[in-house]
Design a protein around this motif. Structure first.
Motif, PDB file in Angstrom:
ATOM      1  N   SER A   3       0.834  -1.195   0.000  1.00  0.00           N
ATOM      2  CA  SER A   3       0.000   0.000   0.000  1.00  0.00           C
ATOM      3  C   SER A   3       0.867   1.242   0.000  1.00  0.00           C
ATOM      4  N   LEU A   4       0.249   2.355  -0.427  1.00  0.00           N
ATOM      5  CA  LEU A   4       0.971   3.621  -0.465  1.00  0.00           C
ATOM      6  C   LEU A   4       1.430   4.031   0.927  1.00  0.00           C
ATOM      7  N   VAL A   5       0.556   3.840   1.920  1.00  0.00           N
ATOM      8  CA  VAL A   5       0.884   4.264   3.282  1.00  0.00           C
ATOM      9  C   VAL A   5       2.065   3.466   3.828  1.00  0.00           C
ATOM     10  N   LYS A   6       2.057   2.149   3.628  1.00  0.00           N
ATOM     11  CA  LYS A   6       3.148   1.317   4.126  1.00  0.00           C
ATOM     12  C   LYS A   6       4.465   1.671   3.456  1.00  0.00           C
ATOM     13  N   THR A   7       4.393   1.950   2.163  1.00  0.00           N
ATOM     14  CA  THR A   7       5.608   2.321   1.439  1.00  0.00           C
ATOM     15  C   THR A   7       6.166   3.635   1.953  1.00  0.00           C
ATOM     16  N   VAL A   8       5.275   4.614   2.155  1.00  0.00           N
ATOM     17  CA  VAL A   8       5.711   5.923   2.659  1.00  0.00           C
ATOM     18  C   VAL A   8       6.312   5.786   4.047  1.00  0.00           C
ATOM     19  N   VAL A   9       5.675   4.992   4.903  1.00  0.00           N
ATOM     20  CA  VAL A   9       6.178   4.799   6.268  1.00  0.00           C
ATOM     21  C   VAL A   9       7.557   4.143   6.246  1.00  0.00           C
ATOM     22  N   LEU A  10       7.723   3.127   5.407  1.00  0.00           N
ATOM     23  CA  LEU A  10       9.014   2.442   5.305  1.00  0.00           C
ATOM     24  C   LEU A  10      10.109   3.390   4.824  1.00  0.00           C
ATOM     25  N   ILE A  11       9.829   4.095   3.722  1.00  0.00           N
ATOM     26  CA  ILE A  11      10.828   5.004   3.163  1.00  0.00           C
ATOM     27  C   ILE A  11      11.137   6.129   4.136  1.00  0.00           C
ATOM     28  N   THR A  12      10.079   6.667   4.770  1.00  0.00           N
ATOM     29  CA  THR A  12      10.275   7.773   5.708  1.00  0.00           C
ATOM     30  C   THR A  12      11.089   7.335   6.916  1.00  0.00           C
ATOM     31  N   GLY A  13      10.787   6.151   7.449  1.00  0.00           N
ATOM     32  CA  GLY A  13      11.513   5.663   8.613  1.00  0.00           C
ATOM     33  C   GLY A  13      13.011   5.548   8.353  1.00  0.00           C
ATOM     34  N   PHE A  14      13.364   4.915   7.251  1.00  0.00           N
ATOM     35  CA  PHE A  14      14.784   4.786   6.921  1.00  0.00           C
ATOM     36  C   PHE A  14      15.390   6.129   6.515  1.00  0.00           C
ATOM     37  N   SER A  15      14.585   6.959   5.852  1.00  0.00           N
ATOM     38  CA  SER A  15      15.075   8.283   5.465  1.00  0.00           C
ATOM     39  C   SER A  15      15.417   9.123   6.686  1.00  0.00           C
ATOM     40  N   VAL A  16      14.559   9.047   7.710  1.00  0.00           N
ATOM     41  CA  VAL A  16      14.822   9.788   8.945  1.00  0.00           C
ATOM     42  C   VAL A  16      16.103   9.281   9.598  1.00  0.00           C
ATOM     43  N   LEU A  17      16.253   7.956   9.679  1.00  0.00           N
ATOM     44  CA  LEU A  17      17.460   7.390  10.267  1.00  0.00           C
ATOM     45  C   LEU A  17      18.710   7.830   9.503  1.00  0.00           C
ATOM     46  N   THR A  18      18.626   7.743   8.162  1.00  0.00           N
ATOM     47  CA  THR A  18      19.771   8.116   7.328  1.00  0.00           C
ATOM     48  C   THR A  18      20.093   9.594   7.469  1.00  0.00           C
ATOM     49  N   ARG A  19      19.045  10.437   7.453  1.00  0.00           N
ATOM     50  CA  ARG A  19      19.257  11.881   7.574  1.00  0.00           C
ATOM     51  C   ARG A  19      19.775  12.264   8.954  1.00  0.00           C
ATOM     52  N   VAL A  20      19.305  11.581   9.991  1.00  0.00           N
ATOM     53  CA  VAL A  20      19.786  11.882  11.339  1.00  0.00           C
ATOM     54  C   VAL A  20      21.278  11.580  11.452  1.00  0.00           C
ATOM     55  N   VAL A  21      21.679  10.425  10.928  1.00  0.00           N
ATOM     56  CA  VAL A  21      23.108  10.082  10.934  1.00  0.00           C
ATOM     57  C   VAL A  21      23.902  11.105  10.123  1.00  0.00           C
ATOM     58  N   GLY A  22      23.371  11.456   8.930  1.00  0.00           N
ATOM     59  CA  GLY A  22      24.041  12.454   8.108  1.00  0.00           C
ATOM     60  C   GLY A  22      24.092  13.820   8.760  1.00  0.00           C
ATOM     61  N   PHE A  23      23.018  14.179   9.453  1.00  0.00           N
ATOM     62  CA  PHE A  23      22.951  15.475  10.120  1.00  0.00           C
ATOM     63  C   PHE A  23      23.966  15.550  11.255  1.00  0.00           C
ATOM     64  N   LEU A  24      24.041  14.486  12.062  1.00  0.00           N
ATOM     65  CA  LEU A  24      25.033  14.446  13.137  1.00  0.00           C
ATOM     66  C   LEU A  24      26.447  14.471  12.565  1.00  0.00           C
ATOM     67  N   PHE A  25      26.601  13.842  11.410  1.00  0.00           N
ATOM     68  CA  PHE A  25      27.902  13.847  10.733  1.00  0.00           C
ATOM     69  C   PHE A  25      28.278  15.262  10.295  1.00  0.00           C
ATOM     70  N   ARG A  26      27.281  16.027   9.820  1.00  0.00           N
ATOM     71  CA  ARG A  26      27.521  17.423   9.426  1.00  0.00           C
ATOM     72  C   ARG A  26      27.983  18.241  10.628  1.00  0.00           C
ATOM     73  N   ILE A  27      27.340  18.024  11.758  1.00  0.00           N
ATOM     74  CA  ILE A  27      27.728  18.756  12.966  1.00  0.00           C
ATOM     75  C   ILE A  27      29.173  18.413  13.345  1.00  0.00           C
ATOM     76  N   TYR A  28      29.483  17.121  13.261  1.00  0.00           N
ATOM     77  CA  TYR A  28      30.847  16.680  13.572  1.00  0.00           C
ATOM     78  C   TYR A  28      31.862  17.333  12.628  1.00  0.00           C
ATOM     79  N   LEU A  29      31.541  17.341  11.324  1.00  0.00           N
ATOM     80  CA  LEU A  29      32.458  17.937  10.348  1.00  0.00           C
ATOM     81  C   LEU A  29      32.664  19.424  10.603  1.00  0.00           C
ATOM     82  N   SER A  30      31.555  20.139  10.835  1.00  0.00           N
ATOM     83  CA  SER A  30      31.661  21.591  11.026  1.00  0.00           C
ATOM     84  C   SER A  30      32.525  21.938  12.230  1.00  0.00           C
ATOM     85  N   ARG A  31      32.463  21.088  13.251  1.00  0.00           N
ATOM     86  CA  ARG A  31      33.257  21.352  14.457  1.00  0.00           C
ATOM     87  C   ARG A  31      34.687  20.842  14.317  1.00  0.00           C
TER      88      ARG A  31
END
Length: 510
Positions: A3-31
């Motif tokens: 279903s569309l909802v399940k697909t969106v939830v799956l992609i969003t969940g992993f996207s959030v995890l990936t972006r959070v790791v990337g975001f923390l990585f950006r903070i680490y790099l900037s410092r």
């Protein structure tokens, strides 16, 4: 079919995890590496992204479509031939691009305001070959409707890159060596991700066969898509060249210009793209959903999807605007130890609204088969963007980057909107909700600002940000419900009823 909802939830969940790791990585790099080294890397990376678009845009998209078609007839032999042929094409194109950069190295060096950027670009070149192979197998997994494998591979690449970068950046002492180390971390991560996605492909039953006559078909179908996306991707390196050059022209030193660019692009922009995580997940899931509705000529479904998707994108984008506008300076100091990034974040937060509109309308046009028209609209907006970036630095410095981006999105989003109405005949009636959302952000931003300033005097920054943003978010949702812009209450009722219906099933199993 998922279903569309399940697909969106799956992609969003992993996207959030990936972006959070990337975001923390950006903070680490900037410092760790500083704004100047981050600016050098961003300039070289923007050029690399153009090259990456050539090998990883049109080809995997066509692979996914053809693979899905072969699955209908359960023709694994053709799937294997397709993958083999695509691999050869991807490897040849990526190696030719790498060779061209190395042969004409002096000519490419002249594009950069700082020659050190060329060394960083060279360190990124092997990643182009690895990404060419990675994108072929990724397209095959996409065509097999294996979203889990796609998401896992992206998350794996991000985690591996962070781990490798932390290891190899420690010995680096100079600004250039730090920037080059970041580039090598991406290259190594791409190599490991390539191996990982190949393993996933075979684990999930993928096969390879001797290449057949698929070369011509792959090139014929993928070239137009690649051409359109490559043309659009040239905007990023042009921005990376124009902004530092214009800042230098009005009196900044090369080092100061690179530092400002690093703060703006490396620290502030990733935060402004936060709403696109959820909007992007919806966009990914909408492509097959709307394409099927078009094939069935289901106009009611198309109209419902278009209107609800645009409203949703505006709602999510507007929700974050007052949070950043009110607590942006505090966020910049807390995350990066850089007050300037926070000031830019607060003043540029408004661009998330037109950015959300442009993101979802472009995806809708692509789903309906108007990808080239969508690209033309972007080019019209890009002209406005480059004019702003050329003439406005004398008036607002680095702010010209965000004024240019914001006005570009306004123009592009408006053109996409009117094209959707004309091509589909759908009366979207979005003027009233758009104006209402814009007006709502004003008192919400004022409330967040007041609470953030008050809390900052009596508690640590983290709690000041958390409390002010939480109150601002609740106030925003309340106003949306009062003015009936989005049925927030109805949404939660539906979610609650779904969980309520699931409880008896669980009890029965026990």
């Amino acid at each position: 079919m998922k279903s569309l909802v399940k697909t969106v939830v799956l992609i969003t969940g992993f996207s959030v995890l990936t972006r959070v790791v990337g975001f923390l990585f950006r903070i680490y790099l900037s410092r760790t590496i500083g704004a100047e080294a981050l600016g050098l890397y961003q300039v070289a990376f923007s050029v690399f992204m153009v090259l990456l678009t050539v090998v990883s845009s049109g080809l995997p998209f066509i692979i996914s479509r053809l693979t899905a078609g072969y699955r209908v007839g359960n023709n694994q032999k053709k799937q294997g031939k397709l993958i083999s042929s695509a691999l050869i094409i991807g490897l040849i194109i990526s190696l030719l691009l790498c060779g061209a950069i190395l042969i004409f190295r002096k000519a490419f060096s002249g594009l950069f305001t700082d020659p050190a950027c060329m060394l960083i670009l060279i360190a990124l070149l092997p990643a182009l070959v690895f990404s060419a192979v990675y994108s072929v197998f990724r397209g095959a997994l996409w065509g097999q409707d294996n979203y889990f494998a796609l998401c896992v591979s992206e998350f794996f690449e991000q985690v591996v890159r962070v781990f490798i970068c932390v290891l190899i950046i420690a010995p680096a002492a100079s600004i250039l060596s730090k920037a080059v180390s970041v580039a090598w971390s991406l290259t190594i991560a791409c190599a490991l991700s390539m191996i990982f996605v190949i393993l996933l492909y075979f684990v999930y039953g993928g096969k390879m066969s001797k290449p057949g006559r698929e070369y011509r078909e792959l090139l014929r179908r993928s070239t137009p898509i690649t051409g359109v996306r490559v043309a659009g991707s040239f905007a990023q390196p042009l921005v990376a060249l124009i902004i530092p050059a214009r800042l230098t022209a009005i009196g900044y030193s090369s080092s100061q210009a690179m530092s400002l660019f690093g703060v703006a692009v490396g620290m502030t922009l990733p935060l402004l793209f936060i709403p696109t995580m959820l909007i992007g997940s919806l966009s990914t899931a909408l492509v097959p959903d709307i394409s099927m509705a078009v094939a069935k000529d289901d106009k009611n479904h198309i109209e419902s999807r278009i209107r609800s998707s645009v409203i949703f994108a505006l709602f999510i984008s507007a929700m974050v605007v007052p949070l950043f506008a009110g607590s942006g300076e505090l966020i910049g100091r807390f995350l990066y130890g850089n007050e300037l990034s926070g000031m830019i974040l607060a003043s540029a937060s408004w661009i998330m609204l037109p950015m959300g509109l442009t993101n979802i309308t472009s995806s809708l046009l692509n789903s309906l088969g108007y990808e080239i028209r969508s690209c033309v609209n972007y080019f019209v907006g890009a002209i406005v963007m480059f004019l702003c970036m050329w003439f406005l630095p004398a008036l607002c410095g680095i702010g010209a980057l965000f004024w240019g981006m914001g006005l570009c999105m306004c123009v592009t989003g408006a053109l996409n909107f009117f094209m959707l109405r004309r091509k589909t005949g759908v009366k979207l009636k979005l003027f009233k909700p758009l104006v209402s959302l814009c007006l709502i952000t004003i008192p919400c931003a004022a409330l967040v600002t007041f609470i953030a300033k008050l809390c900052e005097m009596i508690m640590p920054s983290f709690f000041a940000i958390a409390i002010s943003c939480s109150v601002g978010l609740l106030f925003y949702l309340l106003l949306c419900m009062v003015f009936n812009i989005v049925d927030v209450k109805g949404y939660f009722v539906q979610v609650s009823s779904k969980f309520a219906r699931k409880k008896p099933k669980k009890a029965a199993k026990i």
